[in-house]
Design a protein around this motif. Structure first.
Motif, PDB file in Angstrom:
ATOM      1  N   HIS A 109      -5.822  -6.847  -9.460  1.00  0.00           N
ATOM      2  CA  HIS A 109      -6.931  -5.906  -8.913  1.00  0.00           C
ATOM      3  C   HIS A 109      -8.437  -6.151  -9.298  1.00  0.00           C
ATOM      4  N   GLY A 149      -2.402  -6.870  -5.473  1.00  0.00           N
ATOM      5  CA  GLY A 149      -3.328  -6.790  -6.686  1.00  0.00           C
ATOM      6  C   GLY A 149      -3.467  -8.252  -7.245  1.00  0.00           C
ATOM      7  N   LEU A 157      -8.657  -0.613 -14.876  1.00  0.00           N
ATOM      8  CA  LEU A 157      -9.052  -0.754 -13.542  1.00  0.00           C
ATOM      9  C   LEU A 157     -10.294  -0.092 -13.229  1.00  0.00           C
ATOM     10  N   TYR A 161       0.757  -1.256   0.195  1.00  0.00           N
ATOM     11  CA  TYR A 161       0.008  -0.122   0.072  1.00  0.00           C
ATOM     12  C   TYR A 161       0.732   1.171   0.056  1.00  0.00           C
ATOM     13  N   ASN A 170       3.750  -8.799  -6.718  1.00  0.00           N
ATOM     14  CA  ASN A 170       2.640  -9.455  -7.808  1.00  0.00           C
ATOM     15  C   ASN A 170       3.414 -10.294  -8.770  1.00  0.00           C
TER      16      ASN A 170
END
Length: 340
Positions: free
Chosen positions: A68, A49, A267, A4, A177
């Motif tokens: 995501h 994500g 997204l 984050y 990721n």
């Protein structure tokens, strides 16, 4: 770890949740409906994500993968069909192959069906439809880094025939990721055994759009069918109901890497650039097959590191390129998928 947009220690994260699975972790479940009933799945969420589903019922392959909450992989019309419905003859593989991010093809046959050394062989071999055993799914902390690891074994055996064991480990880390795949294939028998393997990675909509670019590092390319041009192999296109699949063979000249770039990945709060990079070792996977199929209702790009091409085992034997494992011999494969 980085998460984050900040750096966190393990205890700082644990202070902010009742359970770390609120952020990331492993969940095991069994599907209950239709031809997917009884199929076990293991979901991995990295918290950054990336989310993906491993299927122990089907060779510890990887089904749906999302970034995501948006899919990057392709799902076949069969869904995650239970391996009990598998028909090994001819092209029966096509009726139950799941698609998903990864279908493993092999371990003794890859590509076109046919007959080799008196044995009838179906399309792409049996391993994608073979359930794994000794499956473990664990999350471990190493100081302030958490690793999620799935492992197990898949065996292809026959009385009076070959006996190969695939030991697979798939890893991801909290806050990253990336997917690491480490495989080892061992000849458990006492006669040398043909060994073919192809890692059938499948990418789909909306990662694939008319703006998507497909970049191959240090390769030269030729079409499998000599009458086909190689024009457009690095591009994608809108669905075309009349499109005929194309297969390209890439000759690797350096450290292999394929990058799929969509500068307008959708997204929920707008568009952004997304890059999916696949890397592997050419020491044991020296071949690269590309499957381009933007047909309406299919619409899939296959990126397929392999130790063979897709003409089938009889073709590899004829060409003198068929790989064998001696009794007790092992071979290792390492692949890495990165999203950013």
């Amino acid at each position: 770890m980085k998460l984050y947009g900040k750096s966190w220690s393990r205890r700082e994260l644990e202070a902010r949740v009742g359970k770390i699975e609120q952020i990331a972790g492993i969940k095991r479940f069994v599907t209950t409906e239709g031809n997917e009933a009884g199929v076990e799945q293991i979901q991995i969420r990295t918290g950054a994500g990336l989310s993906y589903y491993i299927t122990p019922s089907k060779g510890l392959d990887i089904s749906l993968a999302e970034f995501h909450g948006i899919p990057i992989s392709w799902q076949s019309p069969n869904g995650d069909a239970h391996p009990a419905y598998y028909d090994a003859a001819g092209n029966g593989w096509l009726r139950t192959a799941s698609g998903g991010l990864l279908m493993t093809c092999g371990l003794m046959q890859v590509g076109a069906s046919g007959e080799d050394d008196g044995e009838r062989l179906g399309l792409h071999g049996r391993i994608h439809h073979t359930p794994a055993r000794q499956v473990t799914a664990v999350s471990n902390w190493f100081e302030d880094e958490m690793e999620m690891r799935i492992s197990g074994e898949v065996e292809e055996t026959s009385i009076f025939g070959g006996c190969l064991r695939l030991s697979r480990q798939i890893r991801s880390r909290l806050g990253e990721n990336e997917i690491f795949i480490q495989d080892e294939v061992r000849n458990m028998g006492f006669q040398r055994c043909p060994h073919m393997i192809l890692y059938h990675f499948n990418f789909g909509f909306p990662l694939l759009s008319e703006e998507t670019a497909i970049n191959f590092k240090d390769t030269s390319v030729q079409a499998r069918e000599s009458e086909n041009s190689i024009s457009g192999y690095q591009e994608w296109q809108a669905p075309d109901a009349n499109y005929q699949e194309r297969v390209y063979y890439h000759h690797i000249h350096g450290e292999p890497e394929v990058q799929i770039v969509n500068k307008h990945f959708p997204l929920h709060d707008g568009e952004t650039e997304v890059q999916v990079t696949l890397q592997w070792s050419s020491d044991t996977l020296p071949k690269l097959v590309q499957w381009k199929m933007p047909g309406a209702g299919t619409h899939v790009l296959g990126i397929e590191p392999a130790n063979c091409h897709v003409g089938g085992r009889h073709k590899e034997r004829e060409q003198g390129t068929l790989v064998f494992l001696e009794p007790g011999e092992t071979v290792k494969y390492n692949l890495r998928l990165i999203l950013k």
